[in-house]
Design a protein around this motif. Structure first.
Motif, PDB file in Angstrom:
ATOM      1  N   LYS A  77       0.830  -1.210   0.000  1.00 33.03           N
ATOM      2  CA  LYS A  77       0.000   0.000   0.000  1.00 33.03           C
ATOM      3  C   LYS A  77       0.859   1.252   0.000  1.00 33.03           C
ATOM      4  N   ILE A  78       0.564   2.109  -0.957  1.00 38.86           N
ATOM      5  CA  ILE A  78       1.225   3.422  -1.012  1.00 38.86           C
ATOM      6  C   ILE A  78       0.157   4.448  -0.660  1.00 38.86           C
ATOM      7  N   ALA A  79       0.366   5.196   0.407  1.00 38.08           N
ATOM      8  CA  ALA A  79      -0.668   6.145   0.843  1.00 38.08           C
ATOM      9  C   ALA A  79      -0.184   7.580   0.688  1.00 38.08           C
ATOM     10  N   ALA A  80      -1.097   8.445   0.243  1.00 38.86           N
ATOM     11  CA  ALA A  80      -0.758   9.859   0.069  1.00 38.86           C
ATOM     12  C   ALA A  80      -1.162  10.637   1.326  1.00 38.86           C
ATOM     13  N   ASP A  81      -0.207  11.374   1.819  1.00 39.00           N
ATOM     14  CA  ASP A  81      -0.384  12.347   2.903  1.00 39.00           C
ATOM     15  C   ASP A  81      -1.576  12.168   3.843  1.00 39.00           C
ATOM     16  N   SER A  82      -2.648  12.974   3.691  1.00 42.88           N
ATOM     17  CA  SER A  82      -3.709  12.994   4.702  1.00 42.88           C
ATOM     18  C   SER A  82      -4.553  11.719   4.732  1.00 42.88           C
TER      19      SER A  82
END
Ligand code: ATP
Ligand code: PH2
Ligand code: MG
Length: 245
Positions: A77-82
């Protein structure tokens, strides 16, 4: 190596958002001086190459995506910031976090000490935040300008679409988007101030168009569970089990 066609797109971004390219470079030099030599490149390659990778943004569909994401404990899983805060609160720890450090500091600090890898983007408007990098255990640096030293440029603009460009660079087999709706509704987890809404919507438009460009040349198979994006196959949550192997 820079993506062919990136220079023109970056030049368009500088014009549209009135950014100072010199400040972007200055920021990257500072980040390069903070980062320590490491094997982070290898670590990301091991995580992503040939894998099915889930990229998670903070669009309105993130709420409905979270219960589904909990079923895919073993997927990268690659998650962006907020998006990190609601994910972590629901027991989902991203493998890779893509951020320009404008998300919730408390949650970033908590995750900074874990094995999650941070991909921190240096730009002309976050120079004062870069000190935070000293607290991160596993960190890679990126720029939207020319890469050098420990600083990479895989393409992309907003945290979410940079996550997709990263997965493309490291040869993910499949890339599946969650909470990446773009469009004209900013997701509630995004915590965007009223005064910043107009720019945010412009940023989302730019991010989406970069993903449509990526779709014209990537070797990764592209899917989205969010709003349709040209070049991405739209799939329902029910279809996920067939695609995530
Ligand atoms: N409708 C949407 N609302 C909010 N975020 C979205 C939406 N659609 C896609 N996203 C993606 O979710 C990512 C994370 O959202 P967040 O609000 O944290 O962005 P951000 O940190 O302000 O992003 P950036 O720093 O890239 O502007 C964005 O970078 C964007 O790529
Ligand atoms: N100079 C500059 N570059 C950026 C900025 C920004 O605010 N300023 N925001 C980004 C994603 O939100 C990506 N790049
Ligand atoms: Mg951000």
């Amino acid at each position: 190596m820079l993506l062919l066609g990136w220079k023109q797109r970056y030049s368009d971004i500088l014009k549209e958002f009135r950014y100072d390219g010199k400040k972007d470079k200055e920021s990257a030099i500072i980040l390069n001086s903070i980062l320590k030599k490491s094997d982070i490149n290898k670590k990301i390659l091991n995580l992503v190459k040939g894998k099915t990778v889930l990229v998670i943004g903070s669009g309105p569909s993130l709420s409905s995506a979270i219960p589904k994401l909990r079923n895919y404990k073993n997927s990268i899983k690659i998650a962006a910031d907020s998006s990190i805060k609601p994910l972590v609160e629901n027991g989902i720890i991203p493998d890779i976090i893509v951020t320009d450090l404008d998300g919730d500091e408390n949650i970033l600090e908590k995750i900074a000490k874990t094995k999650s890898i941070f991909v921190v983007h240096a730009h002309g408007d976050n120079i004062e935040k870069l000190e935070f990098v000293k607290k991160i255990k596993n960190c890679m640096g990126t720029t939207q300008s020319i890469p050098f030293g420990k600083i990479h440029n895989f393409g992309g603009f907003t945290d979410g679409d940079r996550g997709v460009f990263l997965a493309n660079h490291y040869d993910a087999k499949k890339i599946i988007l969650f909470g990446m709706d773009f469009g004209d509704r900013i997701g509630k987890f995004s915590k965007t101030k009223k005064s910043e809404r107009k720019t945010k919507l412009m940023k989302l438009k730019r991010g989406k168009s970069l993903l449509e460009w990526l779709a014209t040349f990537t070797k990764s198979e592209l899917f989205t569970t969010s709003k349709p994006i040209k070049g991405f196959k739209k799939i329902s949550y029910k279809e996920l089990d067939i695609i995530i192997t």
